[in-house]
Design a protein around this motif. Structure first.
Motif, PDB file in Angstrom:
ATOM      1  N   ASP A 186       0.822  -1.215   0.000  1.00 19.77           N
ATOM      2  CA  ASP A 186       0.000   0.000   0.000  1.00 19.77           C
ATOM      3  C   ASP A 186       0.854   1.263   0.000  1.00 19.77           C
ATOM      4  O   ASP A 186       0.496   2.268   0.636  1.00 19.77           O
ATOM      5  N   PHE A 187       1.977   1.241  -0.707  1.00 17.66           N
ATOM      6  CA  PHE A 187       2.871   2.391  -0.708  1.00 17.66           C
ATOM      7  C   PHE A 187       2.149   3.604  -1.302  1.00 17.66           C
ATOM      8  O   PHE A 187       1.483   3.505  -2.333  1.00 17.66           O
ATOM      9  N   GLY A 188       2.288   4.727  -0.625  1.00 15.79           N
ATOM     10  CA  GLY A 188       1.642   5.951  -1.095  1.00 15.79           C
ATOM     11  C   GLY A 188       0.458   6.340  -0.240  1.00 15.79           C
ATOM     12  O   GLY A 188      -0.100   7.424  -0.404  1.00 15.79           O
ATOM     13  N   THR A 189       0.074   5.488   0.690  1.00 12.24           N
ATOM     14  CA  THR A 189      -1.050   5.820   1.560  1.00 12.24           C
ATOM     15  C   THR A 189      -0.564   6.359   2.905  1.00 12.24           C
ATOM     16  O   THR A 189      -1.349   6.867   3.686  1.00 12.24           O
ATOM     17  N   GLY A 190       0.732   6.263   3.161  1.00 11.68           N
ATOM     18  CA  GLY A 190       1.254   6.729   4.454  1.00 11.68           C
ATOM     19  C   GLY A 190       2.182   7.908   4.256  1.00 11.68           C
ATOM     20  O   GLY A 190       1.945   8.757   3.394  1.00 11.68           O
ATOM     21  N   TYR A 191       3.253   7.944   5.014  1.00 10.11           N
ATOM     22  CA  TYR A 191       4.175   9.070   4.915  1.00 10.11           C
ATOM     23  C   TYR A 191       5.108   8.933   3.723  1.00 10.11           C
ATOM     24  O   TYR A 191       5.661   9.904   3.244  1.00 10.11           O
ATOM     25  N   SER A 192       5.292   7.712   3.247  1.00 11.57           N
ATOM     26  CA  SER A 192       6.053   7.485   2.027  1.00 11.57           C
ATOM     27  C   SER A 192       7.442   8.088   2.069  1.00 11.57           C
ATOM     28  O   SER A 192       7.825   8.877   1.211  1.00 11.57           O
ATOM     29  N   ASN A 193       8.171   7.737   3.078  1.00 11.54           N
ATOM     30  CA  ASN A 193       9.541   8.210   3.172  1.00 11.54           C
ATOM     31  C   ASN A 193      10.456   7.268   2.391  1.00 11.54           C
ATOM     32  O   ASN A 193      11.084   6.381   2.933  1.00 11.54           O
ATOM     33  N   LEU A 194      10.480   7.498   1.078  1.00 13.19           N
ATOM     34  CA  LEU A 194      11.193   6.591   0.183  1.00 13.19           C
ATOM     35  C   LEU A 194      12.694   6.593   0.461  1.00 13.19           C
ATOM     36  O   LEU A 194      13.345   5.552   0.388  1.00 13.19           O
ATOM     37  N   ALA A 195      13.236   7.762   0.803  1.00 11.77           N
ATOM     38  CA  ALA A 195      14.672   7.849   1.079  1.00 11.77           C
ATOM     39  C   ALA A 195      15.031   6.942   2.261  1.00 11.77           C
ATOM     40  O   ALA A 195      15.999   6.190   2.206  1.00 11.77           O
ATOM     41  N   TYR A 196      14.205   7.000   3.307  1.00  9.21           N
ATOM     42  CA  TYR A 196      14.474   6.157   4.475  1.00  9.21           C
ATOM     43  C   TYR A 196      14.247   4.678   4.157  1.00  9.21           C
ATOM     44  O   TYR A 196      15.070   3.823   4.482  1.00  9.21           O
ATOM     45  N   LEU A 197      13.124   4.406   3.479  1.00  9.55           N
ATOM     46  CA  LEU A 197      12.820   3.009   3.139  1.00  9.55           C
ATOM     47  C   LEU A 197      13.945   2.381   2.328  1.00  9.55           C
ATOM     48  O   LEU A 197      14.275   1.213   2.502  1.00  9.55           O
ATOM     49  N   SER A 198      14.531   3.175   1.426  1.00  6.76           N
ATOM     50  CA  SER A 198      15.553   2.614   0.543  1.00  6.76           C
ATOM     51  C   SER A 198      16.808   2.223   1.309  1.00  6.76           C
ATOM     52  O   SER A 198      17.631   1.465   0.824  1.00  6.76           O
ATOM     53  N   ARG A 199      16.970   2.767   2.517  1.00  2.00           N
ATOM     54  CA  ARG A 199      18.133   2.383   3.322  1.00  2.00           C
ATOM     55  C   ARG A 199      17.862   1.122   4.130  1.00  2.00           C
ATOM     56  O   ARG A 199      18.762   0.569   4.741  1.00  2.00           O
ATOM     57  N   LEU A 200      16.617   0.678   4.159  1.00  2.00           N
ATOM     58  CA  LEU A 200      16.268  -0.546   4.872  1.00  2.00           C
ATOM     59  C   LEU A 200      16.399  -1.733   3.915  1.00  2.00           C
ATOM     60  O   LEU A 200      16.407  -1.556   2.699  1.00  2.00           O
ATOM     61  N   PRO A 201      16.469  -2.951   4.456  1.00  2.00           N
ATOM     62  CA  PRO A 201      16.485  -4.121   3.572  1.00  2.00           C
ATOM     63  C   PRO A 201      15.096  -4.381   2.999  1.00  2.00           C
ATOM     64  O   PRO A 201      14.419  -5.324   3.366  1.00  2.00           O
ATOM     65  N   VAL A 202      14.688  -3.507   2.101  1.00  2.00           N
ATOM     66  CA  VAL A 202      13.386  -3.588   1.453  1.00  2.00           C
ATOM     67  C   VAL A 202      13.639  -3.707  -0.037  1.00  2.00           C
ATOM     68  O   VAL A 202      14.552  -3.077  -0.558  1.00  2.00           O
ATOM     69  N   HIS A 203      12.862  -4.552  -0.725  1.00  2.00           N
ATOM     70  CA  HIS A 203      13.197  -4.862  -2.122  1.00  2.00           C
ATOM     71  C   HIS A 203      12.130  -4.462  -3.120  1.00  2.00           C
ATOM     72  O   HIS A 203      12.429  -4.272  -4.286  1.00  2.00           O
ATOM     73  N   VAL A 204      10.888  -4.372  -2.660  1.00  2.00           N
ATOM     74  CA  VAL A 204       9.774  -4.148  -3.582  1.00  2.00           C
ATOM     75  C   VAL A 204       8.845  -3.080  -3.010  1.00  2.00           C
ATOM     76  O   VAL A 204       8.574  -3.072  -1.809  1.00  2.00           O
ATOM     77  N   LEU A 205       8.374  -2.195  -3.873  1.00  2.00           N
ATOM     78  CA  LEU A 205       7.316  -1.259  -3.480  1.00  2.00           C
ATOM     79  C   LEU A 205       6.033  -1.713  -4.135  1.00  2.00           C
ATOM     80  O   LEU A 205       5.984  -1.902  -5.348  1.00  2.00           O
ATOM     81  N   LYS A 206       4.986  -1.892  -3.356  1.00  2.00           N
ATOM     82  CA  LYS A 206       3.672  -2.156  -3.933  1.00  2.00           C
ATOM     83  C   LYS A 206       2.881  -0.859  -3.900  1.00  2.00           C
ATOM     84  O   LYS A 206       2.466  -0.394  -2.833  1.00  2.00           O
TER      85      LYS A 206
END
Ligand code: C2E
Ligand code: MG
Ligand code: MG
Ligand code: MG
Length: 291
Positions: A186-206
């Motif tokens: 559900d990316f885009g429904t919250g704060y959407s801090n993409l810069a921070y998320l990209s530093r986490l071990p996250v691989h896919v944005l839905k």
């Protein structure tokens, strides 16, 4: 005294509110026995590759979506009981059951259709992530079902991930080290801090389906298309892949393909369905993929 205060009367005796509260309470107290009795079922919704050749099978994975087959109320959707399950803590055993059911199913598909390499995407509630030993549970389920970790994706919402630092961050790293893929749901429904998320071990944005509502015919591209194009470019630059949720029309699929979005999910490609229906889709794929 009730009659002298109309508002109190209304607040206390509104039959709809009472019914709502009673239903919630009833669902809350019967959930775990219902799990024991086998009243929950998992359905699977296709996740398709957008960049593949048209005509080729583009089924790459499925998302596991739980339903409650209630003996009295019929089929109840997760939007009606996941929140309750989070409040009561029932989400922990329920979520573990979904994970195990889904991974066992994925293992069966891997055995019967090895070339398909179908992956399984499972939703994790915030409370599962914070209050339970999710890393041990995942490791345990993978070893018992013998599903290769590369075929498991876990979906977490931004708010579930962006809590106070500490254990969950460790959990994400441990899951990544295990070879499991993490998707932000559900990316885009919250704060959407993409810069921070990209530093986490996250691989896919839905990407939340809401973005697609503004997709329309003709040029110039509307705001939603421009936002999605920019998000896809940014996500790719940060090393993430993008799945669009809620694709309902051919037009949305076409415009989405033009944004460079990697994969998609939605009624246009297929609704959530019983495992046997996915098996039929896999069996219909031509070529040497069947054993
Ligand atoms: P979600 O993870 O964002 O799942 C996608 C939801 O969008 C599903 O609803 C799906 O049926 C629906 N959907 C798919 N394609 C379309 C489309 O083209 N148009 C529209 N309008 N909707 C579409 P569902 O199955 O009712 O699930 C709702 C939510 O319940 C899920 O949202 C997820 O957050 C939660 N959920 C479902 N199963 C589980 C589970 O096993 N564990 C946990 N923790 N949450 C679950
Ligand atoms: Mg999801
Ligand atoms: Mg979603
Ligand atoms: Mg959703």
């Amino acid at each position: 005294w009730v009659k002298s205060d109309g508002r109190a009367h209304w607040a206390l005796y509104d039959p709809e509110r009472i019914a709502h509260r009673t239903t919630r309470q009833m669902l809350a107290t019967t959930m775990l026995p219902a799990l024991e009795r086998g009243e929950f079922v998992v359905e699977y919704q296709p996740l398709v590759e957008l960049r593949g050749e048209p005509g080729q099978s583009s089924l790459r994975g499925v998302e596991a979506l739980v339903r409650w087959q209630h003996p009295e109320f019929g089929r109840i959707g997760p939007d009606r009981f996941i929140g309750i399950a989070e409040e009561t803590g029932a989400i922990v055993p329920l979520g573990r059951w979904v994970l195990e059911t889904a991974c066992a199913q994925a293992r069966t598909w891997l055995e019967d259709f090895p070339e398909a390499e179908l992956f399984m995407s499972v939703n994790l509630a915030a409370r599962q992530f914070w209050d339970s030993d999710v890393v041990a549970d995942v490791a345990d389920v993978l070893s018992r079902t013998r599903l290769p970790s590369r075929l498991l994706q876990l979906e977490l919402t931004e708010s579930a991930v962006l809590g106070p630092a500490g254990r969950p961050l460790e959990a994400l790293h441990a899951l990544e080290a295990m070879g499991v893929r993490i998707a932000i749901d559900d990316f885009g429904t919250g704060y959407s801090n993409l810069a921070y998320l990209s530093r986490l071990p996250v691989h896919v944005l839905k990407l939340d389906g809401g973005f697609l509502e503004g997709f329309q015919e003709g040029t110039p591209a509307g705001a939603d298309e421009q936002i999605v194009s920019a998000l896809v470019r940014l996500a790719h630059a940060l090393g993430l892949t993008v799945t669009a949720e809620g694709v309902e029309t051919q037009l949305q699929a076409d415009l989405l393909r033009a944004t460079g979005c990697d994969s998609a999910q939605g009624w246009h490609f297929g609704r959530a369905m019983a495992a046997e229906a996915i098996t039929e889709l896999l069996a219909a794929v031509p070529g040497p993929s069947r054993r």
